[in-house]
Design an enzyme around this catalytic site. Structure first.
Site, PDB file in Angstrom:
ATOM      1  N   GLU A   1      -4.024   5.509   9.305  1.00 52.88           N
ATOM      2  CA  GLU A   1      -2.994   5.645   8.192  1.00 52.88           C
ATOM      3  C   GLU A   1      -3.318   7.120   8.045  1.00 52.88           C
ATOM      4  OE1 GLU A   1      -3.951   3.258   5.039  1.00 52.88           O
ATOM      5  OE2 GLU A   1      -2.745   1.695   5.837  1.00 52.88           O
TER       6      GLU A   1
ATOM      7  N   GLY B   1      -7.183  -2.069   2.340  1.00 59.19           N
ATOM      8  CA  GLY B   1      -6.888  -3.190   3.506  1.00 59.19           C
ATOM      9  C   GLY B   1      -7.486  -2.886   4.561  1.00 59.19           C
TER      10      GLY B   1
HETATM   11  C1  A5P Z   1      -4.397  -0.448   4.370  1.00 62.13           C
HETATM   12  O1  A5P Z   1      -5.831  -0.169   4.608  1.00 62.13           O
HETATM   13  C2  A5P Z   1      -3.951   0.015   3.075  1.00 62.13           C
HETATM   14  O2  A5P Z   1      -4.040   1.163   2.832  1.00 62.13           O
HETATM   15  C3  A5P Z   1      -2.595  -0.411   2.378  1.00 62.13           C
HETATM   16  O3  A5P Z   1      -1.602   0.415   2.609  1.00 62.13           O
HETATM   17  C4  A5P Z   1      -2.913  -0.776   1.040  1.00 62.13           C
HETATM   18  O4  A5P Z   1      -4.201  -1.311   1.078  1.00 62.13           O
HETATM   19  C5  A5P Z   1      -1.722  -1.555   0.593  1.00 62.13           C
HETATM   20  O5  A5P Z   1      -1.630  -2.655   1.016  1.00 62.13           O
HETATM   21  P1  A5P Z   1      -0.812  -3.844   0.381  1.00 62.13           P
HETATM   22  O6  A5P Z   1       0.581  -3.500   0.555  1.00 62.13           O
HETATM   23  O7  A5P Z   1      -1.003  -5.164   0.951  1.00 62.13           O
HETATM   24  O8  A5P Z   1      -0.940  -3.820  -1.011  1.00 62.13           O
END
Ligand code: A5P
Length: 240
Positions: free
Chosen positions: A111, A105
């Site tokens: 993060e 994402g």
């Molecule tokens: C953001 O970059 C990501 O690390 C998200 O935590 C990961 O892509 C999960 O996203 P969804 O909950 O939308 O699947």
């Protein structure tokens, strides 16, 4: 809305509500990114409206904006260097180790910084994210500095992967909240992906990568009607 989408949303909500129930008064809470973490932020917003006292530290501009819009007080790691509990999503969770791939994402650097400052990292996912072996469903996002990204791409090829520069829906180069690019790196099958983390850490031009190893405290996996909780160092699972 298709049955599949409804099902997925329901599973995300079950996982998010289960993880959010771990949040108590006076906690500093890491607010993850992605669609599942957003549901957890909404749930926390509801609880704040009913009197829960927390301070959130967001992992992306988007999550920060959502938290503020819901009335969750938001601060920074500069003010609160230690986070009690972070709730975040993941793209893959490896069964057993609970190692993760994150960043599809686009928010992996913040993060990882927030996760590293957290006493507990609670991951919220649907069943489709659980894999036997990390890398089963695809690429590892790698955040790189824009300067000479082509040279960094060549170094990544030498690390054994096929890197693709991420573009947005309009075909423009995707830029992270930190002003960097992302290379989605598909590694050749064979060696466990975990062995690649140190190599990526030591690659000039790489800011951070989406392999989150040994960081997860527990995973709340939303199913059709219940939540499975996976804890590290044990394959035992409990149901709620
Ligand atoms: C953001 O970059 C990501 O690390 C998200 O935590 C990961 O892509 C999960 O996203 P969804 O909950 O939308 O699947």
């Amino acid at each position: 809305m298709s049955m599949d989408t409804e099902g997925t949303n329901h599973e995300k909500r079950l996982a998010a509500e289960s993880a959010a129930s771990l949040v108590k008064d006076d906690m500093i809470v890491g607010l993850g990114s992605g669609t599942t973490a957003q549901v957890a932020i909404q749930e926390l917003g509801d609880r704040v409206r009913r009197g829960l006292r927390i301070i959130g530290v967001a992992t992306s501009e988007k999550s920060e904006a959502l938290a503020r819009s819901l009335g969750i007080p938001v601060s920074t790691l500069a003010e609160y260097p230690e986070i009690d509990l972070t709730i975040d999503g993941a793209d893959e969770v490896e069964m057993g180790s609970l190692d993760l791939i994150k960043g599809r994402g686009g928010a992996l650097l913040r993060e990882k910084i927030v996760a590293s400052a957290s006493r507990q990292l609670v991951i919220v996912v649907g069943e489709e994210k659980i894999v036997d072996r990390l890398g089963s469903s695809g690429e590892v996002p790698v955040e790189v500095v824009p300067f000479a990204w082509q040279s960094t791409a060549r170094r990544l090829v030498a690390r054994g992967c096929k890197p693709v520069l991420r573009v947005d829906s309009e075909g423009k180069t995707f830029v992270t909240d930190g002003g960097h690019y992302i290379m989605d790196c598909l590694f050749h099958h064979g060696m466990p992906l975990q062995a690649k983390a140190t190599e990526l850490d030591g690659t000039v031009g790489v800011v951070e990568h989406g392999l989150f190893l040994g960081m997860t405290t527990e995973v709340h996996v939303g199913g059709r009607s219940s939540v499975r909780i996976l804890r590290r160092a044990s394959t035992a699972a409990t149901k709620k």
